[in-house]
Design an enzyme around this catalytic site. Structure first.
Site, short mmCIF file in Angstrom:
data_model
loop_
_atom_site.label_atom_id
_atom_site.label_comp_id
_atom_site.label_asym_id
_atom_site.label_seq_id
_atom_site.Cartn_x
_atom_site.Cartn_y
_atom_site.Cartn_z
N PRO A 228 0.83 -1.20 0.00
CA PRO A 228 0.00 0.00 0.00
C PRO A 228 0.88 1.26 0.00
CG PRO A 228 -0.82 -1.60 1.57
CD PRO A 228 0.50 -2.10 1.10
N GLU A 229 0.60 2.16 -0.94
CA GLU A 229 1.38 3.38 -1.07
C GLU A 229 0.58 4.56 -0.53
OE1 GLU A 229 3.04 3.71 -5.01
OE2 GLU A 229 3.55 1.58 -5.09
#
Length: 272
Positions: free
Chosen positions: A2-3
Site C-alpha cells: 500500500p502506497e
C-alpha cells in the site's frame, strides 16, 4: 505494498470513526510483526481518547493524547472497520476496540507491518524523523525537488522512491508521475532542469490526487477501511501495461527492472 494514496484513503475513512472516541482496549494476537508490538501497548492505550488521525508518508498516526499509535500496513496489510462481528482469522493480528464497540482491525498475512507506540512527539520516532516533505503539502514543489536532486546521479525513479526526498511516493505512482511529466525513468536525477523539476512535482501531486479520489489501487490485498477495493488501477497509463499501446501516442509500453522494482514507460513520450 500500500502506497500513499491507499494509506491516505484508509486515513480518511477511519478519521470520522476514530477521532473523539475513547479506546476500550487493544487486542494483540500476534506481537511478532516487522518490529515487536510493545508489550505494554494494552495498558498505554486503554481509556485514551483519540485526538487526531494523521498520515506521515506511508505511516498512520493515531494520536491518543499521551502518545501516538504508529501503524504501517507493510507489504500486504489492511486496516478496516469490523461492522459485522466477524471473528478474527489467523492473519488478524491486532484490534483497536473503541468504547462504542467499533473495532479497527489489522490483517497482515506477511507480518511486515508495524504497530508501535511513541510517547510525546510522534515525528521524533526514528522511523519518521528523517522522512522528506509530503508531496501534497506546500513544502514539496519544483524548487524542493531540484535542490534535493543536484548531487544525485541515480536514476530519477530511484530518487523519487527515496523517502528522504519525498514522503510516501511508491513504485506505482513514481511510474505514473514520470509518464505524465514526459520524463524517462532512467535519466539521472541531477540532469533535470528547474523547469523539468517544476513539471515533475506538479505531476506527482496530480497523480496522487487522482489516485486518492479513486480510492487508491487494489492490485492484490488492499481494500479501504470500509472493505471496498480501490479503482485507480483502471486508470493506469503505464504501470503494469507492458506491451499495450500508449494511451497518448500508440507506441508499445515497455517494462524493465530497476533495482528490485518493475518500471514501465513509453519510449516515445518519455525520451528525456
Amino acid at each position: 505494498m500500500p502506497e500513499l494514496p491507499e494509506v491516505e484513503t484508509t486515513r480518511r475513512g477511519l478519521e470520522p470513526l476514530l477521532v473523539g472516541r475513547r479506546v476500550r482496549a487493544a487486542v494483540v494476537r500476534e506481537p511478532r510483526l516487522r518490529q515487536p508490538v510493545p508489550r505494554r501497548l494494552r495498558q498505554l492505550v486503554a481509556g485514551a481518547v483519540v485526538r487526531r488521525l494523521e498520515r506521515r508518508g506511508k505511516y498512520l498516526l493515531i494520536d491518543c493524547g499521551t502518545g501516538t499509535l504508529i501503524v504501517h500496513l507493510g507489504m500486504s496489510g489492511r486496516l478496516w472497520v469490523v461492522t459485522d462481528g466477524a471473528a478474527p482469522t489467523s492473519h488478524d493480528h491486532f484490534d483497536l476496540v473503541l468504547e462504542n464497540g467499533t473495532i479497527v482491525r489489522l490483517r497482515d498475512p506477511r507480518r511486515f507491518g508495524l504497530v508501535l507506540w511513541q510517547a510525546g512527539d510522534a515525528l521524533a520516532h526514528p522511523l519518521l524523523a528523517r522522512i522528506g516533505p509530503e508531496p501534497l503539502s506546500g513544502a514539496f514543489d519544483g524548487a524542493a525537488l531540484y535542490e534535493s536532486t543536484r548531487n544525485r546521479s541515480a536514476a530519477i525513479k530511484h530518487v523519487l522512491m527515496d523517502s528522504h526526498v519525498v514522503a510516501g511516493l511508491g513504485n506505482i505512482y513514481a511510474n505514473e508521475a514520470l509518464f505524465r511529466a514526459g520524463i524517462s525513468p532512467r535519466v539521472a536525477a541531477r540532469r533535470l532542469s528547474r523547469g523539468r523539476c517544476n513539471e515533475l512535482a506538479a505531476r506527482i501531486r496530480e497523480t496522487l490526487e487522482l489516485a486518492i479520489a479513486a480510492g487508491g489501487s487494489s492490485l492484490r490485498d488492499y481494500v479501504a477501511s470500509n472493505g471496498m477495493a480501490g479503482n485507480y488501477q483502471s486508470q493506469f497509463l503505464v504501470y503494469d501495461r507492458a506491451g499495450e499501446p500508449c494511451r497518448r501516442c500508440g507506441a508499445r509500453i515497455r517494462g524493465m527492472r530497476q533495482g528490485q522494482r518493475s518500471t514501465f514507460y513509453c519510449p516515445r513520450c518519455q525520451k528525456a
